[in-house]
Design a protein around this motif. Sequence first.
Motif, mmCIF file in Angstrom:
data_model
loop_
_atom_site.group_PDB
_atom_site.id
_atom_site.type_symbol
_atom_site.label_atom_id
_atom_site.label_comp_id
_atom_site.label_asym_id
_atom_site.label_seq_id
_atom_site.Cartn_x
_atom_site.Cartn_y
_atom_site.Cartn_z
ATOM 1 N N ILE A 17 26.211 17.697 17.290
ATOM 2 C CA ILE A 17 26.276 16.409 16.599
ATOM 3 C C ILE A 17 27.471 15.622 17.073
ATOM 4 O O ILE A 17 27.384 14.428 17.361
ATOM 5 C CB ILE A 17 26.329 16.610 15.066
ATOM 6 N N TRP A 18 28.620 16.299 17.190
ATOM 7 C CA TRP A 18 29.836 15.609 17.667
ATOM 8 C C TRP A 18 29.610 15.070 19.062
ATOM 9 O O TRP A 18 29.944 13.938 19.366
ATOM 10 C CB TRP A 18 31.019 16.568 17.660
ATOM 11 N N LYS A 224 40.546 19.494 35.950
ATOM 12 C CA LYS A 224 40.150 20.176 34.718
ATOM 13 C C LYS A 224 39.898 19.183 33.591
ATOM 14 O O LYS A 224 38.897 19.286 32.868
ATOM 15 C CB LYS A 224 41.221 21.188 34.298
ATOM 16 N N ILE A 225 40.793 18.210 33.446
ATOM 17 C CA ILE A 225 40.631 17.240 32.362
ATOM 18 C C ILE A 225 39.440 16.331 32.633
ATOM 19 O O ILE A 225 38.698 15.962 31.713
ATOM 20 C CB ILE A 225 41.934 16.428 32.150
ATOM 21 N N VAL A 226 39.208 15.986 33.886
ATOM 22 C CA VAL A 226 38.050 15.174 34.249
ATOM 23 C C VAL A 226 36.760 15.913 33.913
ATOM 24 O O VAL A 226 35.845 15.349 33.299
ATOM 25 C CB VAL A 226 38.081 14.803 35.751
ATOM 26 N N ASP A 227 36.689 17.178 34.285
ATOM 27 C CA ASP A 227 35.501 17.980 33.999
ATOM 28 C C ASP A 227 35.266 18.094 32.498
ATOM 29 O O ASP A 227 34.133 17.962 32.029
ATOM 30 C CB ASP A 227 35.657 19.367 34.617
ATOM 31 N N GLU A 235 36.523 20.836 23.794
ATOM 32 C CA GLU A 235 37.935 20.494 23.897
ATOM 33 C C GLU A 235 38.155 18.993 24.057
ATOM 34 O O GLU A 235 39.182 18.461 23.656
ATOM 35 C CB GLU A 235 38.570 21.230 25.084
ATOM 36 N N SER A 236 37.190 18.315 24.641
ATOM 37 C CA SER A 236 37.395 16.906 24.965
ATOM 38 C C SER A 236 37.528 16.014 23.737
ATOM 39 O O SER A 236 37.985 14.884 23.839
ATOM 40 C CB SER A 236 36.266 16.398 25.863
ATOM 41 N N PRO A 240 42.256 11.453 24.122
ATOM 42 C CA PRO A 240 42.020 10.025 23.903
ATOM 43 C C PRO A 240 41.069 9.397 24.913
ATOM 44 O O PRO A 240 40.252 8.538 24.551
ATOM 45 C CB PRO A 240 43.426 9.434 24.009
ATOM 46 N N ALA A 241 41.149 9.817 26.176
ATOM 47 C CA ALA A 241 40.294 9.209 27.200
ATOM 48 C C ALA A 241 38.814 9.396 26.904
ATOM 49 O O ALA A 241 37.978 8.607 27.349
ATOM 50 C CB ALA A 241 40.631 9.785 28.570
#
Length: 266
Positions: A17-18, A224-227, A235-236, A240-241
């Motif tokens: 849902i999130w 890692k953050i892009v993926d 985790e994303s 904020p992005a």
Amino acid sequence: MILLKVMEDIGIIRVKIWQMTECIVNYDLKIFDDLDELSEFFSTELKKQVDSTDNKINLALSGGNTPKYIFKFLVEHFAKKISWDKINFFWGDERCVPPTDDDSNYKMAYENLLSKISVPGKNIFRIKGEEVPEGEAKRYSEVINKTLPQQNHLPVFDLIMLGIGEDGHTASIFPDQLHLLYESKICSVAVHPATTQKRITLTGKVINNARNIVFIVTGKNKSKIVDSILTYNIESKNYPATYIKPVAGNLIWLLDKEASSLLKGN
């Protein structure tokens, strides 16, 4: 055991849902072999946008090493090709330091771009990082409000350049200050979680009201953050992005091969 299984199932449902309600957004993704190729694409698209209208383009710049490279590329290859007098230059965020400080996003843009192109001084709207942060956030908000067209009761930028930190922050909206995504203010004061340095940043509602938002991300350290963000893993939700999703505009991610290396198919 049955209760635990039910709780696990509920957890999975909540994640789904999130993902569906908070994160999923349409975007264009372009991956480049190197920074020159990426810079060429960005520069060409900027020129197209300037050439497509008789009005001024309102552009919010980003700080960082990759934008610095792009600015230098623009000077070298597009200084005479773009009608710079048709662009109003703003900043998406700024550190609360004087314009002579090496930490200043304005200084970086001025030294590598603005001082080397034919742009009238009246087209440059810098954040005055040397002023009292709260007062400057209010003043800059008023400048933006007065200069930009309005839609959805908010100012509309034509183009906002954004980077992303390894912690998922963008502009100066950090993971421990997600409320800045939803504030009614145009600009607000943020605090770097590690250094406690104050910064002035556009808020999320204003960013998401832009006609075009471009994430420009390079380097293996950002893979890692892009993926995480582009695959919408659990985790994303802390980054904020993740919540940058235009209300009615376009979102594009420009990545080099290293930043995209963990994405499937790359």
